[in-house]
Write an enzyme that holds these catalytic residues in place. Structure first.
Site, mmCIF file in Angstrom:
data_model
loop_
_atom_site.group_PDB
_atom_site.id
_atom_site.type_symbol
_atom_site.label_atom_id
_atom_site.label_comp_id
_atom_site.label_asym_id
_atom_site.label_seq_id
_atom_site.Cartn_x
_atom_site.Cartn_y
_atom_site.Cartn_z
ATOM 1 N N LYS A 1 -7.407 1.956 -3.375
ATOM 2 C CA LYS A 1 -7.111 1.513 -1.998
ATOM 3 C C LYS A 1 -7.325 2.687 -1.022
ATOM 4 C CE LYS A 1 -5.175 -0.821 1.470
ATOM 5 N NZ LYS A 1 -5.495 -2.097 2.071
ATOM 6 N N THR B 1 0.882 -1.173 0.000
ATOM 7 C CA THR B 1 0.000 0.000 0.000
ATOM 8 C C THR B 1 0.917 1.219 0.000
ATOM 9 O OG1 THR B 1 -1.674 -1.165 1.267
ATOM 10 C CG2 THR B 1 -1.847 1.232 1.203
ATOM 11 N N LYS C 1 -0.065 5.191 8.355
ATOM 12 C CA LYS C 1 0.718 5.329 7.119
ATOM 13 C C LYS C 1 -0.237 5.506 5.941
ATOM 14 C CE LYS C 1 1.874 1.759 4.888
ATOM 15 N NZ LYS C 1 1.370 0.979 3.754
HETATM 16 N N1 LIG Z 1 -1.211 -6.586 7.454
HETATM 17 C C1 LIG Z 1 -2.370 -6.303 6.870
HETATM 18 O O1 LIG Z 1 -3.463 -6.654 7.358
HETATM 19 C C2 LIG Z 1 -2.379 -5.549 5.543
HETATM 20 C C3 LIG Z 1 -3.571 -5.494 4.825
HETATM 21 C C4 LIG Z 1 -3.584 -4.834 3.600
HETATM 22 C C5 LIG Z 1 -2.434 -4.213 3.136
HETATM 23 N N2 LIG Z 1 -1.285 -4.255 3.870
HETATM 24 C C6 LIG Z 1 -0.090 -3.584 3.335
HETATM 25 O O2 LIG Z 1 0.809 -4.582 2.839
HETATM 26 C C7 LIG Z 1 2.152 -4.140 3.034
HETATM 27 C C8 LIG Z 1 2.906 -5.181 3.872
HETATM 28 O O3 LIG Z 1 2.229 -5.343 5.104
HETATM 29 P P1 LIG Z 1 2.617 -6.518 6.128
HETATM 30 O O4 LIG Z 1 1.543 -6.526 7.163
HETATM 31 O O5 LIG Z 1 2.954 -7.752 5.394
HETATM 32 O O6 LIG Z 1 3.944 -5.880 6.767
HETATM 33 P P2 LIG Z 1 5.126 -6.588 7.581
HETATM 34 O O7 LIG Z 1 4.662 -7.874 8.201
HETATM 35 O O8 LIG Z 1 5.726 -5.550 8.455
HETATM 36 O O9 LIG Z 1 6.166 -6.981 6.428
HETATM 37 C C9 LIG Z 1 6.859 -6.011 5.695
HETATM 38 C C10 LIG Z 1 7.808 -6.740 4.759
HETATM 39 O O10 LIG Z 1 8.534 -5.768 3.993
HETATM 40 C C11 LIG Z 1 9.945 -5.956 4.199
HETATM 41 N N3 LIG Z 1 10.582 -4.635 4.148
HETATM 42 C C12 LIG Z 1 10.163 -3.498 4.744
HETATM 43 N N4 LIG Z 1 10.994 -2.486 4.479
HETATM 44 C C13 LIG Z 1 11.975 -2.993 3.691
HETATM 45 C C14 LIG Z 1 13.114 -2.437 3.072
HETATM 46 N N5 LIG Z 1 13.422 -1.137 3.203
HETATM 47 N N6 LIG Z 1 13.908 -3.254 2.339
HETATM 48 C C15 LIG Z 1 13.590 -4.558 2.198
HETATM 49 N N7 LIG Z 1 12.515 -5.150 2.737
HETATM 50 C C16 LIG Z 1 11.713 -4.369 3.478
HETATM 51 C C17 LIG Z 1 10.059 -6.622 5.543
HETATM 52 O O11 LIG Z 1 11.298 -7.288 5.662
HETATM 53 P P3 LIG Z 1 11.841 -7.765 7.117
HETATM 54 O O12 LIG Z 1 11.214 -9.106 7.341
HETATM 55 O O13 LIG Z 1 13.300 -7.822 6.970
HETATM 56 O O14 LIG Z 1 11.393 -6.727 8.115
HETATM 57 C C18 LIG Z 1 8.857 -7.579 5.474
HETATM 58 O O15 LIG Z 1 9.148 -8.701 4.686
HETATM 59 C C19 LIG Z 1 2.075 -2.761 3.693
HETATM 60 O O16 LIG Z 1 2.152 -1.771 2.715
HETATM 61 C C20 LIG Z 1 0.679 -2.774 4.351
HETATM 62 O O17 LIG Z 1 0.146 -1.470 4.496
HETATM 63 C C21 LIG Z 1 -1.233 -4.928 5.059
#
Ligand SMILES: NC(=O)c1ccc[n+]([C@@H]2O[C@H](COP(=O)([O-])OP(=O)(O)OC[C@H]3O[C@@H](n4cnc5c(N)ncnc54)[C@H](OP(=O)(O)O)[C@@H]3O)[C@@H](O)[C@H]2O)c1
Length: 289
Positions: free
Chosen positions: A173, A98, A241
């Site tokens: 979104k 997102t 965010k």
């Molecule tokens: N969680 C939800 O319910 C949900 C629902 C809809 C949309 N989203 C969106 O989907 C996206 C991911 O969400 P998530 O919940 O999966 O987040 P998350 O569990 O915090 O995972 C983030 C991922 O991105 C990687 N990452 C972050 N910054 C990085 C960087 N600078 N370089 C390389 N890798 C990086 C992290 O690696 P590490 O493992 O090394 O930290 C991890 O694999 C976000 O944009 C969020 O807003 C989430």
């Protein structure tokens, strides 16, 4: 079957990449900044892992990203050892992060300059939607590119729609998050009022969820809200965010979002209460503190 790379095995990316392998039957190569998660993924699903996004994208027909925010996305795409330095001509980059519409347009241009396609494809449906492979995917990009990408995206989705040119998936979104913000505050106020009025919230929701007030948030969250449980779900930090992306876009396009702006401030109070990682339904905790 295609060669697929997946960058970012977080709460969402980990199961999404799993569906590409198991349900889609694709050859999947993963990269995660914290290598242990990639090792765990490969042990669970098979496939292979690489040490940089560029190496993972090398030879892939489709490259997926699901990282945190705009800067994280730039780091794994156009940054040093980002996927764009490894992608072959004709490959398609599909971004599930997102992020802003601006970064989507930026990446569409960078991909086009390399002879690659780009689809911004943020998702809705949360952790459960990702784990069950039933996400809603809002896409932006060219029709021809979308037609190639959709059958692959289908592996983790129930609904995949092309909303317009690059950036339109992210704009859609934003509409999704605007609708959720006001709704969750309304639901919190309803439950708060019901408790103060001495009503049995289980009974109240059982009845009103079948009428005009019913919603996904009501059905999926009222039980935990009623018990004051918030240690799961879509984190307040992520919602802030998203709302910050929404409010900057509104400043650009002139939309009036008074309720969204105030709910964003309410979430800052939840963060101050220690609720950075709490589910977004924790707006109720703020009313009850
Ligand atoms: N969680 C939800 O319910 C949900 C629902 C809809 C949309 N989203 C969106 O989907 C996206 C991911 O969400 P998530 O919940 O999966 O987040 P998350 O569990 O915090 O995972 C983030 C991922 O991105 C990687 N990452 C972050 N910054 C990085 C960087 N600078 N370089 C390389 N890798 C990086 C992290 O690696 P590490 O493992 O090394 O930290 C991890 O694999 C976000 O944009 C969020 O807003 C989430």
């Amino acid at each position: 079957m295609a060669n697929v790379a997946f960058i970012g095995l977080g709460v969402m990316g980990y199961p999404m990449a799993g569906h590409l392998k198991e349900k889609g039957g694709h050859q999947v190569t993963v990269y995660n900044r914290t290598a242990e998660k990639a090792e765990k993924w490969v042990a669970q699903y098979g496939g292979s892992m690489r040490r940089t996004p560029a190496e993972a994208a090398d030879g892939a027909d489709f490259v997926f990203c699901c990282v945190g925010n705009d800067d994280d996305l730039r780091a794994v795409t156009t940054g040093e050892n980002g996927v764009l330095s490894g992608m072959k001509k004709g490959a398609i980059l599909i971004d599930n992060t997102t992020a802003s519409a601006e970064v989507a347009r930026e990446l569409a241009e960078a991909c086009a300059a390399k002879g690659c396609g780009f689809i911004d494809a943020p998702v809705s449906g949360g952790q459960a939607g990702a784990e069950n492979g039933v996400l809603t995917v809002m896409c932006g990009g060219e029709e021809e590119t979308f037609a190639k990408a959709k059958p692959v995206i289908d592996a983790y989705a129930r609904m995949v729609g092309l909303m317009g040119p690059a950036g339109s998936g992210q704009l859609t979104k934003m509409v999704n998050q605007i609708c959720i913000a006001g709704l969750v505050q309304g639901l919190s106020e309803g439950i708060h009022f019901g408790k103060k009025a001495g009503l049995d919230i289980e009974k109240v929701i059982d009845v009103i969820s079948k009428g005009a007030a019913g919603s996904w948030q009501m059905e999926s969250r009222y039980k935990t809200m009623n018990k004051g449980e918030y240690d799961f779900g879509f984190a307040v930090d992520w919602m802030r965010k998203d709302l910050s992306i929404v409010l900057s876009e509104a400043r650009r396009n002139g939309a009036n979002l008074p309720v969204t702006a105030v709910v964003d401030q309410f979430y800052s109070e939840v963060q101050a209460m220690g609720g950075k990682r709490w589910d977004t339904s924790s707006l109720l905790a703020r009313l009850e503190k």
